[in-house]
Design an enzyme around this catalytic site. Structure first.
Site, PDB file in Angstrom:
ATOM      1  N   CYS A 115       0.801  -1.230   0.000  1.00 50.10           N
ATOM      2  CA  CYS A 115       0.000   0.000   0.000  1.00 50.10           C
ATOM      3  C   CYS A 115       0.831   1.275   0.000  1.00 50.10           C
ATOM      4  O   CYS A 115       0.354   2.327  -0.420  1.00 50.10           O
ATOM      5  CB  CYS A 115      -0.935   0.007   1.201  1.00 50.10           C
ATOM      6  SG  CYS A 115      -0.100   0.233   2.781  1.00 50.10           S
ATOM      7  N   CYS A 119       1.931 -11.758   2.983  1.00 56.71           N
ATOM      8  CA  CYS A 119       1.919 -10.956   4.209  1.00 56.71           C
ATOM      9  C   CYS A 119       2.800 -11.543   5.291  1.00 56.71           C
ATOM     10  O   CYS A 119       3.084 -10.886   6.298  1.00 56.71           O
ATOM     11  CB  CYS A 119       0.494 -10.819   4.744  1.00 56.71           C
ATOM     12  SG  CYS A 119      -0.148 -12.341   5.514  1.00 56.71           S
ATOM     13  N   GLY A 138     -13.280 -21.383  -9.087  1.00 58.43           N
ATOM     14  CA  GLY A 138     -14.475 -22.186  -8.906  1.00 58.43           C
ATOM     15  C   GLY A 138     -14.330 -23.290  -7.883  1.00 58.43           C
ATOM     16  O   GLY A 138     -15.176 -24.197  -7.822  1.00 58.43           O
ATOM     17  N   GLU A 169     -14.555 -21.967  -1.737  1.00 58.94           N
ATOM     18  CA  GLU A 169     -15.567 -20.932  -1.890  1.00 58.94           C
ATOM     19  C   GLU A 169     -16.851 -21.128  -1.088  1.00 58.94           C
ATOM     20  O   GLU A 169     -17.417 -20.152  -0.569  1.00 58.94           O
ATOM     21  CB  GLU A 169     -15.906 -20.753  -3.376  1.00 58.94           C
ATOM     22  CG  GLU A 169     -14.731 -20.246  -4.181  1.00 58.94           C
ATOM     23  CD  GLU A 169     -15.073 -19.996  -5.644  1.00 58.94           C
ATOM     24  OE1 GLU A 169     -14.438 -19.137  -6.262  1.00 58.94           O
ATOM     25  OE2 GLU A 169     -15.977 -20.679  -6.164  1.00 58.94           O
TER      26      GLU A 169
END
Length: 1294
Positions: free
Chosen positions: A43, A116, A1048, A1223
């Site tokens: 960022c 991260c 998917g 998902e």
């Protein structure tokens, strides 16, 4: 005057860094100059934490001592690091010898994409260093990660791993030996070995620029105030000068460039802290916020009678930004930021003004004192002045101090409204509270508003216990507040209501037990307990290594920073590219002027659409064309109009700012589905989906409900932004792409360059997060980088800044949906009609609305359905696939309908849902017959296990006892149909002789989901060998040609299926030899096969065409969410979330648990804090940075987070009996919306509106949550007496 160069020690190597680096951050220096790419970049605002490093610097007040802290390297100038000893992740451990922190994070499966992870490791490394000699607690660990974002894991395993270092932890420190790795101990000191002995080198390496650094500012480092004044009145007089202490303000406002930077950290006078019994506590101007908090705590503890207010200040300042920011930022910098930008909602200013701090400022002629509010208008330029110190005086014990900060999420956010209240109260008369003096201070109202002066005057000598006084004060305050409209901030109404609500909270606290206990529930703010979690999953030891719960294969290299991402690639000859983005959403382009850009040092070329040798379209047929670079028109703000190529990323981005696009025929952009409906702006019509006759069934049903809803978009917020590196070759182009779809990148690059597809070589080893956003959108970046490489003949890297990525790349599709449903008296569905409008943005290629036809019925049987689907064309970036696209929204829609039906019937929603659950033999909307369905039993057992009825009753009791805090609980069951058709994958497996090692190249991209680990476990299981022999290779366009995208949820199982087929092919050849050589080792068998001339490679292609279409099998789940809200502010916390998910027989339980937790937390962000806002005139995205866009942090996850994988549920048609996982869990997180709704209903019940159904739009931000509760100042009383009505109202206008 001290030298402007800096002597910096990094991982025990000393570097001399010259003034040429004055505009270079520590992050840039580490990554670009030293090649230490373990420290990541995202960022550049200090808002994500991927760049965190550990630093030690000399303590100017205690010679021989050091200050230890974590900081954001992206904000810190390298020249400000003079005398520092800096440790990056590379200095803590390596793959062979990880540190104990890295060991713990690996053992707890605390990584997924891993981008991260180094920042997490270094933040914890710093915490352990800062806590030496102290007892580290679990709460301290949890409090210390407010500045680290993780989009993958859901945080729980990261927190669990690091809490094991706390003295109060009940968990033991795990050994890597438990997962097949060993931790080596240093024989010299007994500490974990980091792979190198940390002896500082006496020699100093002088660092000379190897690339263009751009224009540099002068750098000065005075050692005394006298030197500083001489500088300001001498060589720097009349120039734009920045005084540097923490340099964190650039993460909020970009006020550069400047002529000179003056580092004040060597000036001892600015770091001193003194305490005087009479004068109070004095704090030097360079004291960091972290140190300030410590300074304030000490007198509050030792002398609470005079310094009780300091604890209030310390608590509030602890909410400023994050730990690494507070470690670096000075209180002075924060005040000066407020002075330069009066609209800045400075928490430091609020606290200092509330405490009546005295600010001492100085110049060459002497000193003077001002209040914080006077500071805002004090002349600092003639003569040049600087802040020297602040003094806090003792205060009477009968003065009450309180501060409030309402944020869009739990932490690391600016204030939507902040407030500080101070009151001297006379409470000697029973039942009375006479106000002798009072201060009401507010922030983020308007730039000039500080005190509610008229309200203050009204309250002097008034009895706050008098309800009429309270109402009079509230009325005056509401009239006095005149908020200014800011497009990206909450509405005027919310900020006004919020300010009044905060004053009401204060009034209740003044009254104490004079007020009714039930109404005193408003006092204070929500208090979050220490987070906890439970994970319950089955394994099958007989199948190990299959079903063995192990961390990701890449965990250790991610934890040590050795995992290389495409964004880490660099070389001295590499060029860098940046887009020039349009600033209008709908306009014609008349000119693109690159004159000034070409004057920027380092800029090599500016590319426009006329330079494209092939097609100005990166989308391969049959997709709708999307221009690589806008040629004649722009159709959304953020659309690329040109590419700037330069010798560095800084130069490329600076050059891009200098390119001027001229527009004509500028139109008001279409930004929402509602706009599109009004303008009739649609893509080609989509046929309705009909099952039975829904309209007739609804018309004849005993009861009906109808309504509408809005569902917002969601930014992917992957930690590694879109990136590609392209290298021209003698016959084409090599492309390293951070993509989920190698084949699409190959198509797009070939198309743009007018080359044969076979000339384009694409590879992808790993991606730093994706969530669907890199299926089609990375092709844009890769084709642009390839174009630049082709035109310059040089290797080119395009790595989008976070801001450009946000503006350019589409997001989860927003929806406007209308519904109509018919049902009987019990709630049994008879007909459902859903009319959905999807915002596709400026292109319809990634339209998920067909998901309604697969998942629109969720878990419920109804004989009659109708789905109308309309794709809206808007002037926003082409929206794209985002984790669980189509399914998330489809399930939300029908859940919304079920909640409405339950409300109509005045029944708990789970009762209505349970009544309609699918049973075996029912048909779903695809026409397929449901089988292997135990959803009713599963749901019933789940409700029993989570003690739903007991908790439901407890929620009702809580709501009766509390006026201003409310709880809600909701359950969402799920049927998720898994689609295999049209997914094409392949796998290539090679066994090497001379050891028998196995290499696997499959057609999926490792994006953090653990696909490589599952494939390796399956291959080891099938071949009957150790996983240590297996290596997973990058996804490449040659070895894995023509594969479809990774998405998917099915890619992991289908590439595993392909890998298993390869193994079967190989075993059919190997087994005869293996059987003939019984008792011989695998390497010996393979060597024999090789000498016999056997082919030890196999390739498999999986192209499912299942007999039943489109659903191959179903997976099932249930989620229960319990929340608590503050009715007055709209804040909430998720008290507990239980999720049960059906993974079949999980191939890798730890991987699947991580996927469930990560999906849940991403869903919670989508439905609560993540809001997209656009400028209504230009169409520009306003929430393009970490200041405004707020995904969940460590304290936004459920305080009690319980995850269970369904036991004894092997999938008879699945790959190795497993089911998908990535998902479906996200689809169930809509339960948080309905839990919040239930809490809002309880609040509305207080004013007689609890039975009304109201339209609820998501995300459920704090503003919306408060608004749905319908609080009003007329309700703000001290007890259940009838509130006094007042006529004072404020008409809010924009």
């Amino acid at each position: 005057m001290a030298s402007s160069s800096a002597l910096v020690t990094i991982n025990n190597v000393k570097y001399s860094v010259g003034e040429a680096y004055s505009d270079t951050t520590l992050n840039q220096f580490l990554r670009k100059t030293l090649g230490l790419t373990g420290t990541k970049v995202l960022c550049r605002e200090g808002g994500c934490g991927v760049c965190v490093v550990y630093v030690e610097e000399p303590d100017p007040n205690q010679p021989g001592s050091t200050i230890k802290r974590s900081i954001n390297s992206c904000l810190c100038p390298i020249l400000s690091c003079d005398g520092w000893n800096i440790t990056t992740v590379e200095g803590t451990g390596n793959q062979k010898k990880p540190s104990q922190l890295q060991q713990q994070l690996t053992s707890h499966n605390g990584t997924q994409c891993g981008y991260c992870t180094p920042g997490m490791v270094m933040n914890m490394h710093a915490l352990t260093k800062m806590s030496e000699g102290q007892k580290l607690t679990e709460q301290t660990v949890e409090n210390s990660f407010d500045g680290n974002i993780c989009r993958c894991t859901g945080y729980r395993p990261i927190l669990d791993a690091f809490k094991t270092f706390a003295h109060d932890s009940k968990s033991k420190l795990l050994d890597l030996e438990d997962v097949g790795l060993s931790l080596q101990i240093c024989p010299k000191n007994g500490s974990p070995c980091s792979g190198r002995c940390h002896h500082e080198h006496d020699s100093i390496t002088e660092v000379l620029p190897t690339h263009d650094l751009g224009a540099s500012s002068s750098w000065y480092r005075p050692k005394s105030l006298a030197e500083l004044y001489t500088l300001l009145e001498g060589p720097l007089k009349g120039k734009k000068v920045f005084l540097v202490a923490g340099h964190t303000s650039v993460g909020v406002y970009d006020d550069g460039p400047c002529d000179a930077l003056v580092d004040t950290k060597k000036i001892v006078e600015l770091t001193q802290i003194t305490t005087d019994a009479t004068e109070g506590v004095t704090v030097g101007a360079n004291v960091s916020l972290t140190h300030l908090i410590q300074v304030l705590r000490e007198p509050a503890a030792k002398n609470p009678a005079q310094y009780h207010y300091m604890d209030v200040l310390a608590d509030h300042i602890s909410k400023v930004a994050s730990v690494p920011i507070r470690n670096a930022a000075s209180w002075t910098g924060n005040l000066m930021l407020k002075r330069a930008h009066n609209e800045f909602p400075s928490d430091v200013f609020l606290c200092f003004e509330l405490a009546e701090a005295v600010i001492t400022i100085g110049n060459k002629d002497g000193t003077s004192s001002v209040s914080p509010s006077q500071l805002l208008t004090t002349n600092f330029d003639d003569p040049k002045q600087v802040i020297l110190k602040a003094t806090f005086h003792p205060k009477p014990s009968n003065v009450l101090y309180r501060t409030y900060k309402i944020m869009p999420r739990s932490q690391n956010s600016h204030a939507l409204v902040n407030a500080g209240f101070r009151a001297e109260v006379d409470s000697y008369q029973t039942g009375k509270r006479i106000i002798r003096s009072i201060a009401l201070i507010f922030g983020n109202i308007n730039p000039s508003f500080i005190y509610a002066i008229h309200t203050q005057k009204f309250l002097i000598e008034a009895d706050m216990a008098d309800p009429a006084v309270l109402q009079g004060a509230l009325g005056r305050l509401r009239n006095e507040l005149q908020p200014k409209a800011y497009p990206a901030e909450p509405s005027l109404e919310y900020r006004t209501n919020l300010a009044c609500a905060l004053f009401y909270k204060f009034a209740l606290e003044i009254l104490g037990d004079v007020a009714d206990q039930r109404y005193r529930s408003a006092v204070g703010q929500l208090v979050r307990p220490l987070s906890s979690g439970q994970q319950d999953y089955p394994t099958e030891p007989k199948n190990y290594p299959l079903t063995l719960p192990i961390p990701k294969l890449e965990s250790v290299v991610q934890c040590t920073g050795q995992a290389k991402y495409i964004s880490d690639m660099d070389s001295s000859t590499m060029l860098h590219a940046a887009f020039v983005l349009s600033e209008q959403g709908s306009a014609d382009i008349t000119q693109i002027d690159s004159t000034n850009a070409l004057k920027v040092n380092g800029v090599v070329r500016v590319i426009t659409s006329i330079d494209i040798p092939g097609s100005n379209n990166f989308v391969a047929p049959p997709g709708v064309a999307e221009e690589l670079l806008a040629s004649r028109q722009v159709v959304f703000a953020g659309q690329p109009v040109a590419i700037v190529v330069a010798t560095s990323q800084v130069a490329a981005e600076n050059g891009a700012k200098q390119v001027k696009a001229v527009y004509a025929n500028v139109k008001t952009p279409i930004l929402t589905c509602q706009d599109a409906i009004q303008a009739k702006s649609f893509y080609p019509a989509i046929d309705d989906l009909k099952v039975g006759d829904a309209e007739a069934a609804i018309a004849s049903a005993p009861h009906q409900v109808k309504g509408s809803m809005e569902l917002g978009g969601q930014m992917h917020f992957y930690m590694e932004t879109q990136v590609a590196v392209c290298t021209p070759t003698e016959d084409g182009m090599d492309v390293e792409a951070g993509t989920q779809w190698v084949d699409a990148v190959q198509d797009g690059v070939a198309q743009v360059l007018a080359m044969n597809k076979s000339s384009i070589n694409v590879s992808c080893k790993r991606v730093g997060g994706a969530y669907g956003g890199k299926i089609t959108r990375n092709t844009w970046i890769a084709a642009s980088a390839a174009l630049a490489a082709q035109l310059t003949g040089r290797q080119v890297k395009m790595h989008l800044s976070f801001w450009d990525n946000a503006k350019l790349v589409g997001k989860r599709n927003p929806y406007h949906t209308e519904y109509h449903a018919g049902f009987d008296a019990d709630g049994k569905l008879q007909g459902v009609y859903i009319n959905a409008y999807v915002d596709c943005g400026a292109a319809p290629n990634d339209n998920p609305i067909s998901g309604l036809g697969t998942w629109g019925d969720n878990a419920y049987f109804c004989p009659n359905w109708k789905f109308s689907m309309t794709a809206c064309k808007t002037n926003t970036p082409p929206n794209t696939w985002t984790r669980a696209p189509g399914s998330t929204e489809a399930i939300y829609f029908i859940e919304h309908v079920m909640e409405h039906i339950a409300k109509f019937l005045n029944k708990p929603s789970i009762d209505v849902k349970y009544l309609n659950l699918f049973k075996n033999g029912d048909k779903c909307i695809t026409g397929q017959t449901i089988d292997n369905c135990n959803l009713t039993d599963l749901t019933q057992q789940f409700l029993k296990n989570v003690e739903y009825q007991k908790r439901f009753n407890a929620v009702q009791i809580f709501n009766k006892e509390s006026r201003w805090r409310k709880k809600g609980i909701s359950v969402t069951p799920m049927k998720y149909g898994v689609v295999w058709n049209s997914n094409l994958y392949n796998c290539f497996v090679t066994i090497f002789h001379n050891g028998g090692a196995v290499a696997v190249a499959h057609g999926g991209s490792e994006i953090g989901q653990g696909i490589n680990t599952k494939v390796a476990q399956a291959v080891a299981y099938e071949l009957g060998i150790s996983m240590e022999l297996i290596s997973i290779k990058p996804n490449m366009s040659l070895t894995n040609a023509n594969a479809t995208s990774t998405g998917g949820s099915v890619t992991s199982e289908l590439v595993t299926l392909a890998a298993l087929d390869c193994c079967k092919q190989l075993l059919s050849r190997i087994n005869p030899t293996r059987q003939a050589m019984q008792g011989k080792s695998w390497p010996e068998v393979i060597e024999k096969c090789f000498t016999d001339g056997m082919d030890l490679t196999a390739r498999s292609w999986v192209a499912p065409k299942t007999d039943v279409a489109p659903i191959y099998y179903n997976t099932w789940g249930v989620t229960c969410t319990e929340v608590e809200i503050d009715v007055l502010t709209g804040e909430h916390q998720i008290l507990r979330l239980d999720v049960l998910h059906d993974c079949g027989e999980s191939m890798s339980p730890l991987i699947d648990i991580g996927q469930i937790e990560g999906a849940v937390v991403m869903g919670l962000g989508y439905y609560t804090s993540e809001q997209l806002k656009y400028d209504e005139k230009s169409g520009q995205l306003l929430t393009y940075n970490t200041w405004y866009y707020k995904p969940p942090t460590t304290k936004d996850i459920p305080a009690d987070f319980r995850v269970q994988i369904l036991k004894n549920a092997p999938n008879p048609v699945g790959v190795l009996r497993s089911k998908v996982v990535a998902e479906p869990p996200l689809c169930m997180t809509c339960s948080v919306v309905f839990a919040l709704r239930n809490a809002c209903d309880a609040a509305r019940q207080e004013i007689g509106k609890g039975r009304e159904w109201f339209q609820l739009d998501a995300p459920m931000t704090v503003e919306r949550t408060q608004g749905y509760c319908l609080p009003d100042i007329s309700q703000y009383t001290y007890g259940p007496t009838k509130p006094t009505k007042i006529s004072l109202r404020l008409r809010l206008t924009r």
